[in-house]
Write an enzyme that holds these catalytic residues in place. Structure first.
Site, mmCIF file in Angstrom:
data_model
loop_
_atom_site.group_PDB
_atom_site.id
_atom_site.type_symbol
_atom_site.label_atom_id
_atom_site.label_comp_id
_atom_site.label_asym_id
_atom_site.label_seq_id
_atom_site.Cartn_x
_atom_site.Cartn_y
_atom_site.Cartn_z
ATOM 1 N N SER A 275 0.813 -1.205 0.000
ATOM 2 C CA SER A 275 0.000 0.000 0.000
ATOM 3 C C SER A 275 0.854 1.266 0.000
ATOM 4 C CB SER A 275 -0.946 -0.058 1.196
ATOM 5 O OG SER A 275 -2.058 0.732 0.935
ATOM 6 N N HIS A 416 -7.781 -5.519 -0.052
ATOM 7 C CA HIS A 416 -6.542 -4.774 0.146
ATOM 8 C C HIS A 416 -5.782 -5.302 1.371
ATOM 9 C CE1 HIS A 416 -4.100 -1.155 -0.246
ATOM 10 N NE2 HIS A 416 -4.213 -0.968 1.054
HETATM 11 C C1 GTR Z 1 -5.391 4.529 1.746
HETATM 12 C C2 GTR Z 1 -4.799 5.346 0.634
HETATM 13 C C3 GTR Z 1 -4.082 4.463 -0.343
HETATM 14 C C4 GTR Z 1 -3.206 3.409 0.313
HETATM 15 C C5 GTR Z 1 -3.749 2.937 1.645
HETATM 16 C C6 GTR Z 1 -2.753 2.267 2.584
HETATM 17 O O1 GTR Z 1 -6.117 5.278 2.657
HETATM 18 O O2 GTR Z 1 -5.862 6.012 0.008
HETATM 19 O O3 GTR Z 1 -3.344 5.256 -1.239
HETATM 20 O O4 GTR Z 1 -1.910 3.823 0.417
HETATM 21 O O5 GTR Z 1 -4.318 3.949 2.393
HETATM 22 O O6 GTR Z 1 -1.601 2.653 2.701
HETATM 23 O O7 GTR Z 1 -3.208 1.331 3.259
#
Ligand code: GTR
Length: 679
Positions: A275, A416
């Site tokens: 991420s 995610h």
């Molecule tokens: C979210 C962000 C993403 C990603 C994520 C993370 O809020 O929008 O770009 O980086 O966090 O790091 O888990």
């Protein structure tokens, strides 16, 4: 199933995406204007990733290294991440703590070190946690930053807790007043599978990202930037690095220490990140070419995903919510991404010629999996300059089907996150690209077919002199006059292919997954099929034996240089010995003697599969061998159903599977299809 048709490529991508779009909920954090409509994401021209300062694209490895790479790197510094930060001397504070640890079935060594970053007495520090296999050999190491402290990555009670600020979230237990407590131990250990990776011979290193820049918009004064003489308040220069720049710098400083350890193979340290820390891993790999391989997991916007696609998270959203991650210049391009002189494929290209792995997750639409894949496709030109193949395809693979040569890619099912199954792919890829181990399939390819099979193949001389051919008495008739076709749909139900004048006609579907599967299962067999190709959709169809190996049906009549995608080929394994294809609209005939691969009780390969095939009176395959399936479109991957999952399990357990007639968007006709199982 050819890959050389652009139209087909587009259709397949579009249909796969359409399926994904319908199946998935929208991200709850998404602002209302977030676009998840692929038709609104599509058309833009990417800046030339090989261009140098004079716009001239590099056409050689040297021109890339000397001119274009430095230019593209500068663009990324100026517009996205801010200027690369200079190194400082790194020293261990006190002693490195070493302990033997039990990692389930393996033993390992745990090292913890506090590193001072710079020479001043009050220079910032970071705590590195490193697990190593117990071996006297130098080992490759995966290095990643983490979100909540080293203790969250492992339930090992000996891991030091961070002393500084840690982000608190209600769903994340054990952070009290922004301080880590024992209750947070192991909370994120799924993201750091030490036992399995150490068991595979890899070291696993991690440190807390907040040691370099606490992840909040006002974190700059507490970051390492002040110690590097950078401004931490007031108006910042447009190309001033933010958290990602500081985190990437931190990874390089940890590398400075790792390479001094006698246990570590300094030329095989792999930087990984998930991420926002995936964006960071990519930038770290760009800034520091000592990293031998770069892995981005679900890095999305400002990471692997192309900014020019208006899909999921956008520059407008990210630069507002996380103004501290990038350099101030990036926010100026929010809403006018099309004017950015670089896009994220340039970030991926920075890894060339080193191995690069990009991983996406199906439900993580916020990170735009397709945008990540397309960036990897576009970046591949940099590897090409070195004579290397990047992904080796422009077609997005089905879920859970890793692909690629020097650039690896997968999109797994689920949301995610960084999961042990992602790590398995990273390690398989590193095994192959960094350690030179063979792909499991290649290793299997060394296994020969059973000695008896060459005799069986030699005897196979079917009569194809006139059509239709009368079936032998012991044949099991799958399609024959007056016989109900012995096939089921992909879901195991009745088929919806039409019967016209006694022949069965493939029903065309857009996603090419309306194959039919024989209800009769077999191991080794003679297979006979008469078919007529249509001029529509290249006459594309095929006989998918066991659902793993496809004897291609295609409108290849008159093609001079046939490939392993033309009629008569065993798709992706071997081109036909001669082009025996007849024109569309004429009846044709295949006779195949198929000897299946055989496995031992433990699943290991006993003998490879082999086959001999005759097409329209000519020998087109003679003893080609095969083990692992090579096509990402096998019915157990593309368009798979619960019924087919069961069929595949049965195949694994018994060696017996069905014959599929393939739907590939063309109304191919079949008549006189039979099999004769071999004893
Ligand atoms: C979210 C962000 C993403 C990603 C994520 C993370 O809020 O929008 O770009 O980086 O966090 O790091 O888990």
């Amino acid at each position: 199933m050819p890959t050389h048709s652009q139209v087909f490529t587009g259709l397949l991508l579009a249909s796969m995406l359409a399926m994904a779009l319908h199946a998935l909920p929208t991200a709850s954090s998404a602002p209302p204007e977030t676009n998840y409509d692929e038709s609104l994401a599509g058309s833009f021209v990417l800046p030339d990733v090989l261009a140098g300062p004079d716009e001239v694209p590099a056409s050689t490895e040297i021109a890339w290294k000397k001119t274009s790479r430095p230019h593209q790197f500068k663009l990324l510094e100026k517009y996205v991440y801010g200027r690369k930060l200079p190194p400082v001397p790194v020293a261990v504070v006190g002693e490195v703590e070493r302990a033997e640890v039990d990692l389930g079935s393996t033993k390992g060594v745990r090292l913890q070190a506090q590193l001072r970053l710079g020479t001043a007495v009050d220079a910032p520090t970071t705590s590195v946690l490193l697990y190593l296999p117990k071996t006297t050999k130098k080992v490759p190491v995966f290095l990643k930053l983490n979100f909540r402290g080293n203790q969250a990555e492992s339930d090992d009670p000996g891991v030091w807790l961070p002393t500084g600020w840690v982000p608190a979230e209600t769903r994340f237990e054990g952070i009290v007043d922004n301080r880590a407590t024992d209750a947070s131990r192991g909370a994120l250990q799924r993201r750091f599978p030490v036992a399995s990776m150490v068991g595979r011979g890899y070291g696993m290193a991690t440190a807390y990202c907040g040691d370099f820049f606490p992840d909040r918009p006002d974190g700059r004064p507490q970051s390492v930037l002040a110690s590097l003489g950078r401004p931490v308040s007031g108006e910042l220069p447009k190309d001033e690095p933010g958290a990602i720049g500081a985190w990437a710098w931190g990874l390089s400083r940890i590398l400075d220490w790792l390479v001094t350890l006698p246990e570590v193979d300094a030329r095989k340290v792999i930087v990984v990140g998930h991420s926002r820390l995936g964006k960071t891993a990519l930038w770290a790999g760009a800034c520091d070419e000592r990293f031998a391989m770069v892995v981005s997991n679900d890095s999305g916007c400002g990471g692997a995903a192309l900014s020019r696609r208006n899909f999921g998270e956008t520059l407008s959203v990210i630069t507002k919510r996380f103004p501290h991650w990038f350099c101030p210049m990036l926010a100026e391009y929010a809403g006018r991404e099309i004017e950015l002189p670089c896009d994220q494929h340039a970030l991926l290209a920075m890894a060339a010629p080193r191995p690069l792995y990009v991983a996406s997750a199906e439900e993580d639409r916020w990170a735009d999996p397709r945008g990540e894949f397309l960036a990897a496709v576009a970046a591949g030109r940099a590897w090409k300059l070195y004579g290397l193949t990047g992904l080796g395809t422009e077609m997005m693979p089905p879920i859970n089907t890793p692909i690629g040569e020097t650039i690896g890619y997968h999109i797994r099912n689920g949301s995610h996150d960084l999961l042990p199954s992602d790590w398995t792919q990273f390690a398989d890829f590193a095994d192959r690209t960094l350690l030179g181990k063979q792909r499991p399939a290649a290793a299997e390819a060394a296994v020969a077919p059973d000695a008896h099979s060459s005799q069986l193949l030699a005897e196979f001389r079917p009569d194809q002199s006139s059509l239709p051919v009368a079936p032998p008495t012991d044949a099991v008739l799958l399609v024959a006059p007056g016989v109900e076709p012995k096939f089921t749909s992909m879901a195991g139900g009745p088929i919806n292919w039409e019967i016209e004048e006694g022949s069965l006609v493939a029903t065309r579907t857009k996603n090419h997954a309306n194959h039919i599967a024989s209800s009769v299962m077999f191991e080794d067999a003679d297979i006979h099929a008469e078919f007529m190709v249509s001029p529509l959709a290249h006459g594309n169809s095929g006989l998918y034996i066991h659902g793993h190996y496809e004897m291609q049906i295609y409108d290849s009549f008159g093609v001079e240089n046939v490939t392993s995608q033309d009629e008569g080929s065993l798709y992706r394994f071997a081109k036909p010995l001669v082009n025996a294809a007849r024109p569309a609209g004429e009846w044709q005939v295949y006779d195949i003697r198929f000897i299946a691969p055989k496995r031992n009780a433990d699943g290991s390969l006993k003998s490879a599969g082999t086959l001999k095939a005759w097409l329209n009176g000519q020998l087109v395959q003679d003893g080609v061998t095969f083990t692992a399936p090579r096509s990402p479109y096998i019915p157990y991957r593309h368009g798979v159903t619960d019924y087919l999952r069961g069929v595949e399990k049965q195949l694994q357990a018994t060696g017996k599977g069905p014959l599929f007639l393939q739907d590939h968007g063309s109304p191919t006709r079949f008549r006189n299809v039979w099999i004769r199982p071999l004893p």
